[in-house]
Structures are given as C-alpha cells and as structure tokens.
Scaffold this active site. Structure first.
Site, mmCIF file in Angstrom:
data_model
loop_
_atom_site.group_PDB
_atom_site.id
_atom_site.type_symbol
_atom_site.label_atom_id
_atom_site.label_comp_id
_atom_site.label_asym_id
_atom_site.label_seq_id
_atom_site.Cartn_x
_atom_site.Cartn_y
_atom_site.Cartn_z
ATOM 1 N N ARG A 60 -78.989 38.166 4.515
ATOM 2 C CA ARG A 60 -79.636 36.918 4.943
ATOM 3 C C ARG A 60 -80.565 37.152 6.127
ATOM 4 O O ARG A 60 -81.686 36.621 6.177
ATOM 5 C CB ARG A 60 -78.565 35.876 5.301
ATOM 6 N N MET A 85 -83.252 25.890 -1.404
ATOM 7 C CA MET A 85 -81.804 25.982 -1.619
ATOM 8 C C MET A 85 -81.188 27.232 -0.982
ATOM 9 O O MET A 85 -80.428 27.950 -1.620
ATOM 10 C CB MET A 85 -81.511 25.952 -3.132
ATOM 11 N N ARG A 86 -81.537 27.481 0.248
ATOM 12 C CA ARG A 86 -80.954 28.605 0.975
ATOM 13 C C ARG A 86 -80.471 28.100 2.324
ATOM 14 O O ARG A 86 -81.186 27.346 2.992
ATOM 15 C CB ARG A 86 -82.005 29.689 1.260
ATOM 16 N N LEU A 88 -80.164 28.653 6.040
ATOM 17 C CA LEU A 88 -80.968 29.483 6.941
ATOM 18 C C LEU A 88 -80.139 29.935 8.140
ATOM 19 O O LEU A 88 -79.275 29.200 8.621
ATOM 20 C CB LEU A 88 -82.185 28.679 7.402
ATOM 21 N N HIS A 104 -82.487 15.128 2.807
ATOM 22 C CA HIS A 104 -81.152 15.260 2.238
ATOM 23 C C HIS A 104 -80.854 14.017 1.391
ATOM 24 O O HIS A 104 -81.100 12.896 1.844
ATOM 25 C CB HIS A 104 -80.120 15.398 3.366
ATOM 26 N N THR A 136 -81.090 21.743 12.549
ATOM 27 C CA THR A 136 -80.453 22.459 13.648
ATOM 28 C C THR A 136 -79.451 23.436 13.009
ATOM 29 O O THR A 136 -79.229 23.376 11.796
ATOM 30 C CB THR A 136 -79.730 21.470 14.588
ATOM 31 N N ASP A 140 -77.195 20.063 7.801
ATOM 32 C CA ASP A 140 -77.281 18.616 7.534
ATOM 33 C C ASP A 140 -76.810 17.748 8.705
ATOM 34 O O ASP A 140 -76.350 16.614 8.505
ATOM 35 C CB ASP A 140 -76.477 18.247 6.269
ATOM 36 N N GLN A 168 -86.935 7.049 -3.369
ATOM 37 C CA GLN A 168 -86.959 6.767 -1.924
ATOM 38 C C GLN A 168 -87.306 8.022 -1.125
ATOM 39 O O GLN A 168 -87.980 7.944 -0.098
ATOM 40 C CB GLN A 168 -85.615 6.191 -1.466
ATOM 41 N N GLU A 169 -86.843 9.178 -1.594
ATOM 42 C CA GLU A 169 -87.201 10.431 -0.922
ATOM 43 C C GLU A 169 -88.726 10.580 -0.898
ATOM 44 O O GLU A 169 -89.321 10.927 0.122
ATOM 45 C CB GLU A 169 -86.584 11.637 -1.652
HETATM 46 C C1 GRF Z 1 -83.974 16.664 -3.477
HETATM 47 O O1 GRF Z 1 -82.956 15.865 -3.987
HETATM 48 C C2 GRF Z 1 -83.789 16.843 -1.991
HETATM 49 O O2 GRF Z 1 -83.230 15.731 -1.383
HETATM 50 C C3 GRF Z 1 -82.842 18.002 -1.928
HETATM 51 O O3 GRF Z 1 -83.228 18.843 -2.976
HETATM 52 C C4 GRF Z 1 -83.881 18.090 -3.995
HETATM 53 C C5 GRF Z 1 -85.230 18.712 -4.192
HETATM 54 O O4 GRF Z 1 -85.922 18.132 -5.266
HETATM 55 N N1 GRF Z 1 -82.901 18.624 -0.618
HETATM 56 P P1 GRF Z 1 -87.481 18.474 -5.449
HETATM 57 O O5 GRF Z 1 -87.573 19.979 -5.618
HETATM 58 O O6 GRF Z 1 -88.200 17.993 -4.251
HETATM 59 O O7 GRF Z 1 -87.882 17.754 -6.699
#
Ligand code: GRF
Length: 211
Positions: A60, A85-86, A88, A104, A136, A140, A168-169
C-alpha cells in the site's frame, strides 16, 4: 482551481462533476483499474486519464507514493475521491490535508464502510442519504461538508434505495465542490465545517414516513 479525480469504476459521480459547469479545471482522472468505465467518460469529456494499477506495487505504501507523485504533477488544489475503492494510507491522507474529499452513500456518522443500503434497510431507518466529507485518517469520519436525506420507502430494496441516493450524490457533490472553489468552506476550530452564505433552512424538515 485545479482538480484531480480518483475513480475505480463506473464514474457516475465523476460524470456529474465534469458536467456541472464548475469554475474549475479538471487536470486529470486517475483510476486504479484499467477497466473502469469512468475512464471512457473522462476521455469523452476531454479530460486526461491515467491508470495506476495497485497490483503493480509491492504494498500500500509503495502504491500510495506512486499515486502522490502522479497527482502532484498536476499541483491540484483539490483531490476528489469518486468511487475510489482503495483505503488510503495515513501518509497519503495527511499529504492532502484539507484538500481531499469523498462522497459516501449514507448519512454519516451512520453506516460508515461498505453495503450501506443493505445496512440501512436492515436497521429500519426511515431516512437515508449521502454525505460529502473531507478525508482524514479515520475512514468515513472526516468533517462533513454536505448531506442529502431521502425517505426510505416500505418497498425499497438495496437497488432502489441506492438509485435514489445516487441521484442525490450527483446533486450534492458538484454543489460542495462549487462551494470549495468559491472559497466558502472553512474549518472551524472544533473540526467541523462551515459553509459561508448557506441558506437559512432552519424550518425545513424531511419527515418519514409522512402522516
Ligand atoms: C458511490 O455510491 C459513492 O457514494 C461511493 O462509490 C460509488 C461510486 O459510484 N463512494 P460512481 O463510480 O460514482 O458511479
């Protein structure tokens, strides 16, 4: 304001950012997986892309060192994790202190970690949502910039809930980045974040289920 985005997969949050007409320059999109769909989307938007496969590095620390070097070539003001998806290393996170943000899929501090929609349904919560936060060393748990809450419906499945949270994201991530670019985001002494000029929403409430 220069921005580097890190992705691992689909890239829908990255797309929302690229298409939000933000007053920023997207210097590069970096993925740790060559097959990430988001790479094609970034290229189609004219943003340079790079792949840094974590499997090519001994551990890592070695991967994170290479990632820092790649990111810092662009001297970004802000580094955005968009489905990266790592986990850090602390060294990486501290290097980008106060200029590293993540989204998140839950209302933190509820449901940190993975499988948030399954856990929200299993927990029977009536409100769920998403959070934009500074990163940080504790996963999360960094200062919260923005959140959006949605009702959990009686017939929701992880898939249906996830789809509504994702909408919503795509709404709050560009919004939070715009605030950052406008210089409206300050860290308070107590480690919480204040957004200057936020509208007065003191009487707004989302009640679920509604009567
Ligand atoms: C999203 O649900 C985000 O909240 C999470 O990973 C997912 C990424 O989706 N951290 P995308 O690659 O932005 O479509």
């Amino acid at each position: 304001m220069k921005i580097v985005i890190l992705i691992s997969g689909r890239g829908s949050n990255m797309r929302a950012l690229l298409e939000a007409d933000l007053p920023v320059e997207f210097a590069c999109v970096i993925s740790n997986r060559a097959e990430a769909k988001g790479l094609e989307i970034a290229a189609a938007h004219g943003v340079p892309t790079r792949v840094l496969n974590h499997r090519d590095y001994a551990d890592r620390a070695a991967f994170d060192t290479a990632l820092v070097a790649e990111i810092d070539r662009h001297a970004p003001d802000l580094v955005i994790l968009a489905g990266f998806m790592r986990v850090l290393s602390d060294a990486f996170v501290l290097h980008y202190e106060r200029r590293l943000i993540n989204i998140h899929p839950a209302l933190l501090p509820a449901f940190p970690g993975l499988d948030t929609h399954e856990r929200a349904l299993a927990g029977g919560v009536k409100l769920h949502g998403c959070t934009v936060h500074f990163v940080t060393p504790v996963v999360d748990a960094g200062p919260i910039l923005a959140q959006s809450a949605i009702p959990v419906l009686p017939d929701d499945t992880p898939a249906s809930l996830s789809a509504r949270v994702l909408e919503q994201e795509h709404r709050i991530y560009p919004m939070a980045v715009r605030w950052f670019a406008q210089g409206r985001v300050t860290w308070r002494e107590d480690g919480t974040v204040y957004v200057r000029g936020e509208s007065d929403a003191t009487r707004a409430a989302l009640v679920s289920p509604s009567d």
